[in-house]
Design an enzyme around this catalytic site. Structure first.
Site, PDB file in Angstrom:
ATOM      1  CB  ILE A 222      -0.944  -0.013   1.220  1.00  0.00           C
ATOM      2  CG1 ILE A 222      -2.131   0.918   0.996  1.00  0.00           C
ATOM      3  CG2 ILE A 222      -0.199   0.346   2.501  1.00  0.00           C
ATOM      4  CD1 ILE A 222      -3.224   0.772   2.042  1.00  0.00           C
ATOM      5  CB  SER A 223       3.963   2.070   1.682  1.00  0.00           C
ATOM      6  OG  SER A 223       4.963   3.068   1.716  1.00  0.00           O
ATOM      7  N   PRO A 224       3.598   3.858  -1.276  1.00  0.00           N
ATOM      8  CG  PRO A 224       3.183   6.143  -1.595  1.00  0.00           C
ATOM      9  CD  PRO A 224       2.658   4.940  -0.884  1.00  0.00           C
TER      10      PRO A 224
END
EC number: 5.99.1.4
Length: 212
Positions: free
Chosen positions: A12-14
Site C-alpha cells: 500500500i505504501s508508495p
C-alpha cells in the site's frame, strides 16, 4: 553487507515501492529478507491514523511520493484509488514460489503501471506471470495467512511503527528517506554517533494530553 537486512513493508505504501526500486537499482549488493505485513495492523496497534486518513497529510504525502520518484528517476503512477485493500497483494507475494520476483512484479503492477490490485481478479495477470494458475486459491491458503500475521506480530514486538522499515542489526530505520542512513549504519555502526545516541533518551519537557 553480506547478511540480509530484514525489510518490513506493505504494498500500500508508495515509499516502500520507491525504496525497493532504489535498493534494487542502486545497491544490488544489499540482500533483503522481505517481511510483508499489513500496515493497518501497525496503525491499529499504535492507535494512529494512516497518512492517507488525514486530508491535508494525504495530499502532502502523495506530492512528496511523486517528488521523490522524480528526483530518483523512478517511474511512479498511483493506482486508481488509494488507500486500497493490500491483503490480496500481500498474500500473493507470500504464496509465490519466487518471493523476490513476486515483490517486483506486484510493485510494478501497482505503482509503475498504476493498476488496481485489491483482489485476486485484478492481480490475475501478475499471478500468471509468476506461474500461478489459481491466485484465488493461493492467497486463501492458511499457511499464507499465518505467515502474514506472524510478520506483523514480529514487527510489533520489535517496535516497527511504519513502512517501509529496514532492520539493521538491532536498529530500525523507517521510510525511504532513511535509506542512506540505514546503509551507512550497515557498513559502519559508528554512523549512529554519540549525539544520535544521546537524543534517544532526551527528556520530555511536556507531554500532550490525549483526547478523552
Amino acid at each position: 553487507m553480506s547478511a540480509p537486512l530484514d525489510w518490513y513493508f506493505d504494498f500500500i505504501s508508495p515509499f516502500a515501492y520507491l525504496q525497493w526500486r532504489r535498493l534494487c537499482r542502486d545497491h544490488p549488493g544489499v540482500a533483503l529478507n522481505p517481511k510483508p505485513l499489513l500496515f493497518a495492523a501497525l496503525l491499529n496497534h499504535h492507535g494512529q491514523l494512516g497518512p492517507a486518513e488525514i486530508p491535508q497529510k494525504r495530499r502532502h504525502t502523495y506530492r512528496i511520493a511523486l517528488w521523490q520518484a522524480r528526483e530518483l528517476g523512478i517511474p511512479l503512477h498511483f493506482p486508481p484509488a488509494h488507500p486500497f485493500n493490500p491483503l490480496p497483494a500481500l498474500r500473493l507475494c507470500l504464496a509465490a514460489a519466487d518471493r523476490m520476483q513476486a515483490i517486483d512484479a506486484i510493485f510494478a503492477h501497482l505503482w509503475e503501471r498504476g493498476s488496481q490490485g485489491d483482489s485476486a481478479e485484478t492481480l490475475a495477470d501478475v499471478a500468471q506471470s509468476l506461474g500461478m494458475a489459481d491466485p484465488a486459491a493461493a492467497i486463501a491458503r492458511d499457511e499464507v495467512k499465518r505467515e502474514l500475521q506472524a510478520n506483523g506480530e514480529e514487527a510489533i514486538r520489535l517496535g516497527v511503527f511504519g513502512v517501509p522499515t529496514l532492520k539493521v542489526r538491532d536498529e530500525l530505520f523507517w521510510g525511504n528517506d532513511a535509506t542512506d542512513l540505514a546503509l551507512a549504519y550497515a557498513r559502519d555502526p559508528a554512523a549512529l554517533d554519540a549525539e544520535m545516541r544521546r537524543v534517544d533518551d532526551l527528556p520530555e519537557a511536556i507531554r500532550r494530553r490525549k483526547p478523552a
